[in-house]
Design a protein around this motif. Structure first.
Motif, PDB file in Angstrom:
ATOM      1  N   ASP A   1       0.322  13.249  -4.492  1.00 16.34           N
ATOM      2  CA  ASP A   1      -0.623  14.170  -3.846  1.00 16.34           C
ATOM      3  C   ASP A   1      -0.841  15.435  -4.663  1.00 16.34           C
ATOM      4  O   ASP A   1      -1.447  16.391  -4.186  1.00 16.34           O
ATOM      5  N   ASP A   2      -0.383  15.450  -5.909  1.00 20.63           N
ATOM      6  CA  ASP A   2      -0.569  16.586  -6.802  1.00 20.63           C
ATOM      7  C   ASP A   2      -1.954  16.497  -7.437  1.00 20.63           C
ATOM      8  O   ASP A   2      -2.201  15.658  -8.305  1.00 20.63           O
ATOM      9  N   GLU A   3      -2.866  17.341  -7.003  1.00 24.40           N
ATOM     10  CA  GLU A   3      -4.242  17.285  -7.500  1.00 24.40           C
ATOM     11  C   GLU A   3      -4.343  17.620  -8.984  1.00 24.40           C
ATOM     12  O   GLU A   3      -5.252  17.148  -9.675  1.00 24.40           O
ATOM     13  N   GLN A   4      -3.427  18.436  -9.502  1.00 23.35           N
ATOM     14  CA  GLN A   4      -3.466  18.829 -10.905  1.00 23.35           C
ATOM     15  C   GLN A   4      -2.945  17.722 -11.820  1.00 23.35           C
ATOM     16  O   GLN A   4      -3.402  17.576 -12.952  1.00 23.35           O
ATOM     17  N   ASP A   5      -2.007  16.952 -11.338  1.00 22.05           N
ATOM     18  CA  ASP A   5      -1.407  15.893 -12.155  1.00 22.05           C
ATOM     19  C   ASP A   5      -1.057  14.714 -11.239  1.00 22.05           C
ATOM     20  O   ASP A   5       0.106  14.475 -10.935  1.00 22.05           O
ATOM     21  N   PRO A   6      -2.080  13.977 -10.772  1.00 26.22           N
ATOM     22  CA  PRO A   6      -1.855  12.976  -9.719  1.00 26.22           C
ATOM     23  C   PRO A   6      -1.156  11.697 -10.181  1.00 26.22           C
ATOM     24  O   PRO A   6      -0.590  10.988  -9.352  1.00 26.22           O
TER      25      PRO A   6
ATOM     26  N   PHE B   1       0.850  -1.193   0.000  1.00 29.22           N
ATOM     27  CA  PHE B   1       0.000   0.000   0.000  1.00 29.22           C
ATOM     28  C   PHE B   1       0.886   1.244   0.000  1.00 29.22           C
ATOM     29  O   PHE B   1       1.803   1.366   0.803  1.00 29.22           O
ATOM     30  N   LYS B   2       0.583   2.161  -0.929  1.00 32.21           N
ATOM     31  CA  LYS B   2       1.376   3.384  -1.068  1.00 32.21           C
ATOM     32  C   LYS B   2       0.433   4.585  -1.003  1.00 32.21           C
ATOM     33  O   LYS B   2      -0.227   4.917  -1.984  1.00 32.21           O
ATOM     34  N   ASP B   3       0.365   5.212   0.143  1.00 30.33           N
ATOM     35  CA  ASP B   3      -0.544   6.331   0.370  1.00 30.33           C
ATOM     36  C   ASP B   3       0.050   7.594  -0.265  1.00 30.33           C
ATOM     37  O   ASP B   3       1.103   8.081   0.173  1.00 30.33           O
ATOM     38  N   PRO B   4      -0.601   8.139  -1.294  1.00 34.25           N
ATOM     39  CA  PRO B   4      -0.047   9.332  -1.944  1.00 34.25           C
ATOM     40  C   PRO B   4      -0.036  10.557  -1.040  1.00 34.25           C
ATOM     41  O   PRO B   4       0.694  11.521  -1.303  1.00 34.25           O
ATOM     42  N   ASN B   5      -0.820  10.530   0.041  1.00 34.95           N
ATOM     43  CA  ASN B   5      -0.877  11.653   0.972  1.00 34.95           C
ATOM     44  C   ASN B   5      -0.013  11.444   2.213  1.00 34.95           C
ATOM     45  O   ASN B   5      -0.012  12.277   3.125  1.00 34.95           O
ATOM     46  N   ASN B   6       0.705  10.339   2.242  1.00 37.83           N
ATOM     47  CA  ASN B   6       1.576  10.056   3.382  1.00 37.83           C
ATOM     48  C   ASN B   6       2.802   9.292   2.889  1.00 37.83           C
ATOM     49  O   ASN B   6       3.041   8.151   3.279  1.00 37.83           O
ATOM     50  N   PHE B   7       3.549   9.940   2.010  1.00 33.95           N
ATOM     51  CA  PHE B   7       4.713   9.279   1.423  1.00 33.95           C
ATOM     52  C   PHE B   7       5.780   8.990   2.481  1.00 33.95           C
ATOM     53  O   PHE B   7       6.460   7.964   2.434  1.00 33.95           O
ATOM     54  N   LYS B   8       5.922   9.875   3.449  1.00 33.42           N
ATOM     55  CA  LYS B   8       6.894   9.671   4.525  1.00 33.42           C
ATOM     56  C   LYS B   8       6.543   8.416   5.321  1.00 33.42           C
ATOM     57  O   LYS B   8       7.415   7.591   5.622  1.00 33.42           O
ATOM     58  N   GLY B   9       5.253   8.258   5.659  1.00 38.23           N
ATOM     59  CA  GLY B   9       4.831   7.062   6.374  1.00 38.23           C
ATOM     60  C   GLY B   9       5.065   5.808   5.565  1.00 38.23           C
ATOM     61  O   GLY B   9       5.467   4.767   6.104  1.00 38.23           O
ATOM     62  N   TYR B  10       4.828   5.899   4.268  1.00 36.50           N
ATOM     63  CA  TYR B  10       5.072   4.761   3.366  1.00 36.50           C
ATOM     64  C   TYR B  10       6.545   4.350   3.404  1.00 36.50           C
ATOM     65  O   TYR B  10       6.865   3.165   3.584  1.00 36.50           O
ATOM     66  N   LEU B  11       7.441   5.309   3.248  1.00 38.67           N
ATOM     67  CA  LEU B  11       8.869   4.983   3.214  1.00 38.67           C
ATOM     68  C   LEU B  11       9.360   4.433   4.547  1.00 38.67           C
ATOM     69  O   LEU B  11      10.180   3.510   4.583  1.00 38.67           O
ATOM     70  N   GLU B  12       8.837   4.975   5.636  1.00 41.65           N
ATOM     71  CA  GLU B  12       9.358   4.604   6.954  1.00 41.65           C
ATOM     72  C   GLU B  12       8.698   3.379   7.550  1.00 41.65           C
ATOM     73  O   GLU B  12       9.340   2.640   8.317  1.00 41.65           O
ATOM     74  N   GLN B  13       7.422   3.114   7.217  1.00 46.22           N
ATOM     75  CA  GLN B  13       6.683   2.066   7.904  1.00 46.22           C
ATOM     76  C   GLN B  13       6.316   0.861   7.038  1.00 46.22           C
ATOM     77  O   GLN B  13       6.089  -0.223   7.570  1.00 46.22           O
ATOM     78  N   ASN B  14       6.225   1.034   5.729  1.00 49.34           N
ATOM     79  CA  ASN B  14       5.893  -0.105   4.869  1.00 49.34           C
ATOM     80  C   ASN B  14       7.085  -1.066   4.843  1.00 49.34           C
ATOM     81  O   ASN B  14       8.215  -0.658   4.513  1.00 49.34           O
ATOM     82  N   ILE B  15       6.844  -2.329   5.169  1.00 45.44           N
ATOM     83  CA  ILE B  15       7.954  -3.273   5.366  1.00 45.44           C
ATOM     84  C   ILE B  15       8.356  -4.013   4.099  1.00 45.44           C
ATOM     85  O   ILE B  15       9.295  -4.825   4.132  1.00 45.44           O
TER      86      ILE B  15
END
Length: 308
Positions: A236-241, A172-186
């Motif tokens: 998280d870019d609403e114009q070009d997601p 799972f890759k949350d576009p609104n929480n990239f930091k959490g993805y990098l640090e917590q996704n195993i």
């Protein structure tokens, strides 16, 4: 005379080697031996390549265990088991073609990057979330295990509890929480070489492929975004997601060797008609089996009858 003998020996060796074996890895909610899925694919393969050795990966001791492992567990542990499983099969010792369905395609890519002994020659993935998913895959009606998985994810996809229990949370890759993805996704940040330093073995192993074929379904609503099957990802870019593979550092800096494969004509982006895992037999045979699974060795060469 010597040249004639060499030609005969080469032809006989080609016959002896035969068809490259094929390994399958099923998707979420499926199992190794379902006659309507992996069993049907195996039948199609054998109808066109009768002598092909086909192995369908199973996690656990039973088909029920295998289905359960598609929802719950730690992917890193499962991959270690699969590395041992494939290394123990004599028919695969000289390499094999790999065919992955949905998350099974992502897992086969991870096998290549981490193990690749025996080595994969061609990798074909159907609707696989290589770029990660921004929504947990939907469930079929009445699928209790899938519903339980989604319920657990709601507790917090990047909590240690969920990450070490739910397979889908691990890509799972949350576009609104990239930091959490990098640090917590195993799992996915590592397998996509998105850490502070890149694993050179991951790159060299993937570059060793003959062909890497990524197939997306044009009406896929299971994998979000559907273009994740081509390594595209949401931001998280609403114009070009939607970020195309070629626009990402992963490609530009060649973290996985995908750019080199692409420049060499070994990376292929195909679109299959239909919804997720609705694979038309004609598409499978014409676009996958014949060009990427059927070896030239299947058509046995004619021996010359006159010395050269």
């Amino acid at each position: 005379m010597i040249l004639w003998i060499s030609i005969v020996v080469a032809c006989l060796l080609k016959e002896a080697i035969g068809q490259t074996p094929i390994v399958l890895w099923h998707g979420m909610g499926d199992d190794c031996c379902n006659p309507k899925s992996m069993g049907a694919i195996t039948e199609i393969i054998h109808s066109h390549i009768p002598d092909a050795f086909v192995h369908s990966i199973r996690i656990g001791e039973s088909e029920s265990d295998d289905r359960n492992a598609g929802f719950f567990g730690v992917l890193n542990d499962q991959l270690e088991d699969v590395c041992e499983q494939l290394a123990s099969i004599p028919e695969l010792a000289n390499g094999f073609h790999a065919l992955g369905f949905s998350q099974g395609g992502l897992f086969l890519r991870a096998y290549i990057q981490r193990c690749n002994r025996p080595n994969v020659r061609n990798l074909i993935t159907f609707g696989s979330p290589h770029g990660g998913v921004s929504d947990i895959p939907n469930c079929s009606a009445g699928d209790f295990k899938c519903a339980l998985m989604r319920s657990m994810v709601r507790r917090g996809v990047y909590t240690s509890y969920v990450q070490h229990r739910v397979i889908q949370a691990q890509y799972f890759k949350d576009p609104n929480n990239f930091k959490g993805y990098l640090e917590q996704n195993i799992f996915l940040p590592d397998i996509n070489n998105q850490g502070e330093s890149q694993n050179a073995t991951y790159r060299s192993n993937l570059q060793s492929l003959g062909q890497f074929v990524m197939i997306r379904f044009d009406q896929d609503t299971m994998i979000v975004p559907r273009e994740a099957a081509w390594f595209w990802t949401l931001t998280d870019d609403e114009q070009d997601p939607l970020r195309r593979l070629q626009e990402q550092a992963l490609y530009k800096e060649d973290w996985l060797g995908l750019r080199q494969l692409d420049e060499n004509g070994q990376l292929h982006f195909l679109t299959a008609p239909g919804k997720h895992m609705e694979i038309a037999q004609d598409f499978f045979v014409d676009e996958v089996l014949k060009p990427y699974l059927m070896d030239q060795a299947v058509t046995k060469p004619k021996l010359l009858h006159q010395p050269v």
